[in-house]
Design a protein around this motif. Structure first.
Motif, PDB file in Angstrom:
ATOM      1  N   THR A  88     -23.883 -22.527   0.679  1.00 54.44           N
ATOM      2  CA  THR A  88     -24.964 -21.994  -0.150  1.00 54.44           C
ATOM      3  C   THR A  88     -26.279 -22.732   0.125  1.00 54.44           C
ATOM      4  OG1 THR A  88     -24.598 -23.493  -2.014  1.00 54.44           O
ATOM      5  CG2 THR A  88     -23.308 -21.444  -1.989  1.00 54.44           C
ATOM      6  N   PRO A  89     -27.391 -22.005   0.093  1.00 53.34           N
ATOM      7  CA  PRO A  89     -28.699 -22.657   0.246  1.00 53.34           C
ATOM      8  C   PRO A  89     -28.945 -23.691  -0.851  1.00 53.34           C
ATOM      9  CG  PRO A  89     -28.906 -20.278   0.467  1.00 53.34           C
ATOM     10  CD  PRO A  89     -27.498 -20.550   0.004  1.00 53.34           C
ATOM     11  N   GLU A  90     -28.437 -23.421  -2.044  1.00 52.42           N
ATOM     12  CA  GLU A  90     -28.624 -24.361  -3.159  1.00 52.42           C
ATOM     13  C   GLU A  90     -27.936 -25.699  -2.879  1.00 52.42           C
ATOM     14  OE1 GLU A  90     -29.213 -20.244  -4.550  1.00 52.42           O
ATOM     15  OE2 GLU A  90     -27.541 -21.189  -3.516  1.00 52.42           O
ATOM     16  N   PHE A  91     -26.760 -25.652  -2.274  1.00 49.57           N
ATOM     17  CA  PHE A  91     -26.051 -26.881  -1.923  1.00 49.57           C
ATOM     18  C   PHE A  91     -26.831 -27.636  -0.851  1.00 49.57           C
ATOM     19  CE2 PHE A  91     -22.764 -29.094   0.672  1.00 49.57           C
ATOM     20  CZ  PHE A  91     -22.421 -30.050  -0.261  1.00 49.57           C
ATOM     21  N   LEU A  92     -27.316 -26.918   0.147  1.00 47.23           N
ATOM     22  CA  LEU A  92     -28.121 -27.538   1.196  1.00 47.23           C
ATOM     23  C   LEU A  92     -29.337 -28.226   0.578  1.00 47.23           C
ATOM     24  CD1 LEU A  92     -28.979 -28.012   4.152  1.00 47.23           C
ATOM     25  CD2 LEU A  92     -29.992 -25.717   4.110  1.00 47.23           C
ATOM     26  N   TYR A  93     -30.020 -27.535  -0.306  1.00 44.63           N
ATOM     27  CA  TYR A  93     -31.194 -28.083  -0.982  1.00 44.63           C
ATOM     28  C   TYR A  93     -30.822 -29.330  -1.788  1.00 44.63           C
ATOM     29  CZ  TYR A  93     -35.286 -28.121  -4.105  1.00 44.63           C
ATOM     30  OH  TYR A  93     -36.404 -28.471  -4.814  1.00 44.63           O
ATOM     31  N   ALA A  94     -29.728 -29.262  -2.532  1.00 46.54           N
ATOM     32  CA  ALA A  94     -29.295 -30.406  -3.341  1.00 46.54           C
ATOM     33  C   ALA A  94     -29.001 -31.620  -2.461  1.00 46.54           C
ATOM     34  CB  ALA A  94     -28.079 -30.033  -4.179  1.00 46.54           C
ATOM     35  N   LEU A  95     -28.405 -31.400  -1.298  1.00 45.10           N
ATOM     36  CA  LEU A  95     -28.126 -32.512  -0.375  1.00 45.10           C
ATOM     37  C   LEU A  95     -29.423 -33.165   0.105  1.00 45.10           C
ATOM     38  CD1 LEU A  95     -25.331 -31.073   1.937  1.00 45.10           C
ATOM     39  CD2 LEU A  95     -25.119 -32.996   0.352  1.00 45.10           C
ATOM     40  N   LEU A  96     -30.396 -32.326   0.434  1.00 48.20           N
ATOM     41  CA  LEU A  96     -31.640 -32.841   0.991  1.00 48.20           C
ATOM     42  C   LEU A  96     -32.570 -33.414  -0.072  1.00 48.20           C
ATOM     43  CD1 LEU A  96     -32.282 -30.126   3.721  1.00 48.20           C
ATOM     44  CD2 LEU A  96     -31.103 -32.325   3.933  1.00 48.20           C
ATOM     45  N   LEU A  97     -32.274 -33.184  -1.334  1.00 47.67           N
ATOM     46  CA  LEU A  97     -33.049 -33.783  -2.423  1.00 47.67           C
ATOM     47  C   LEU A  97     -32.711 -35.263  -2.621  1.00 47.67           C
ATOM     48  CD1 LEU A  97     -33.053 -31.145  -5.310  1.00 47.67           C
ATOM     49  CD2 LEU A  97     -35.050 -32.079  -4.137  1.00 47.67           C
TER      50      LEU A  97
ATOM     51  N   SER B  30     -21.046 -25.156  -5.690  1.00 42.79           N
ATOM     52  CA  SER B  30     -21.803 -24.573  -6.804  1.00 42.79           C
ATOM     53  C   SER B  30     -22.618 -25.641  -7.530  1.00 42.79           C
ATOM     54  CB  SER B  30     -20.870 -23.847  -7.770  1.00 42.79           C
ATOM     55  OG  SER B  30     -19.984 -24.759  -8.376  1.00 42.79           O
ATOM     56  N   ILE B  31     -22.344 -26.882  -7.239  1.00 45.33           N
ATOM     57  CA  ILE B  31     -23.142 -27.986  -7.779  1.00 45.33           C
ATOM     58  C   ILE B  31     -24.608 -27.761  -7.440  1.00 45.33           C
ATOM     59  CG2 ILE B  31     -23.627 -30.469  -7.514  1.00 45.33           C
ATOM     60  CD1 ILE B  31     -20.565 -30.798  -6.949  1.00 45.33           C
ATOM     61  N   GLY B  32     -24.858 -27.210  -6.266  1.00 44.73           N
ATOM     62  CA  GLY B  32     -26.225 -26.954  -5.830  1.00 44.73           C
ATOM     63  C   GLY B  32     -26.970 -26.051  -6.785  1.00 44.73           C
ATOM     64  N   LYS B  33     -26.304 -25.036  -7.333  1.00 41.20           N
ATOM     65  CA  LYS B  33     -26.963 -24.125  -8.272  1.00 41.20           C
ATOM     66  C   LYS B  33     -27.390 -24.863  -9.533  1.00 41.20           C
ATOM     67  CE  LYS B  33     -24.919 -19.964  -6.507  1.00 41.20           C
ATOM     68  NZ  LYS B  33     -24.083 -18.833  -6.651  1.00 41.20           N
ATOM     69  N   LEU B  34     -26.559 -25.791  -9.986  1.00 37.35           N
ATOM     70  CA  LEU B  34     -26.897 -26.600 -11.154  1.00 37.35           C
ATOM     71  C   LEU B  34     -28.129 -27.464 -10.863  1.00 37.35           C
ATOM     72  CD1 LEU B  34     -26.303 -27.721 -14.004  1.00 37.35           C
ATOM     73  CD2 LEU B  34     -24.779 -29.368 -12.904  1.00 37.35           C
ATOM     74  N   ILE B  35     -28.152 -28.096  -9.685  1.00 36.67           N
ATOM     75  CA  ILE B  35     -29.284 -28.948  -9.306  1.00 36.67           C
ATOM     76  C   ILE B  35     -30.569 -28.123  -9.243  1.00 36.67           C
ATOM     77  CG2 ILE B  35     -30.246 -30.388  -7.451  1.00 36.67           C
ATOM     78  CD1 ILE B  35     -27.917 -31.741  -8.898  1.00 36.67           C
ATOM     79  N   VAL B  36     -30.490 -26.942  -8.638  1.00 31.20           N
ATOM     80  CA  VAL B  36     -31.672 -26.080  -8.536  1.00 31.20           C
ATOM     81  C   VAL B  36     -32.149 -25.674  -9.926  1.00 31.20           C
ATOM     82  CG1 VAL B  36     -32.493 -23.816  -7.759  1.00 31.20           C
ATOM     83  CG2 VAL B  36     -31.195 -25.280  -6.205  1.00 31.20           C
TER      84      VAL B  36
END
Length: 167
Positions: free
Chosen positions: A93-102, A141-147
């Motif tokens: 998921t893009p959200e997971f990718l984003y969360a990693l790079l945050l 799905s953790i990424g969606k929470l972070i976003v």
């Protein structure tokens, strides 16, 4: 698992004539400390080729990675070559990718491979070797929470910026 296992650099191109100011991203329009982006102040003075990004791509400034400039696109547009565009591979998921790079750990890692002293640039190959945890698709799905949390923070910043000053 490495970053290259879940994402690719985007190499699609678009002419600067095909975009407007609202869809143009530079390192200057990306905000420090993971605060997203603002509208660019001007388009390139001459027609040029830009990297084409689409909604949910992750854009990071490759100049002075320690400034932690990152944004998950909510529009299609173009960016200059000093902005790296990453797109999640199928199954991630893009959200997971984003969360990693945050994570601050990502920027610390990017600085280890940066070249130059006054305006260090990240090493694109080294960045793709960034170690990431192996997670199942449900854990991503953790990424969606972070976003979602990040969006709420951005909204609160905007509210605070618009509060009237008391006398």
């Amino acid at each position: 698992m490495k970053l290259r296992d879940i994402a690719d650099y985007v190499t699609d191109k678009i002419s600067s004539d095909a975009i407007d100011l609202e869809c143009y991203v530079t390192t200057d329009s990306l905000l420090q400390n993971k605060a997203g982006r603002e509208t660019a102040s001007n388009l390139p003075p001459q027609t040029c080729t830009l990297t084409f990004f689409r909604e949910r791509d992750v854009l990071i400034s490759n100049i002075r990675p320690y400034l932690k400039k990152i944004w998950m696109a909510d529009v299609k547009g173009g960016c200059n070559a000093d902005v790296l565009v990453l797109r999640a591979k199928d199954g991630h998921t893009p959200e997971f990718l984003y969360a990693l790079l945050l994570q601050d750990a990502f920027y610390e890692y990017a600085m280890k491979g940066a070249k130059g002293s006054k305006m260090p640039r990240g090493d694109k190959d080294q960045i793709m070797r960034y170690e990431i945890p192996t997670l199942s698709s449900s854990e991503e799905s953790i990424g969606k929470l972070i976003v979602s949390i990040n969006d709420k923070i951005a909204t609160n910043r905007e509210i605070n910026r618009n509060l009237p000053l008391s006398a």
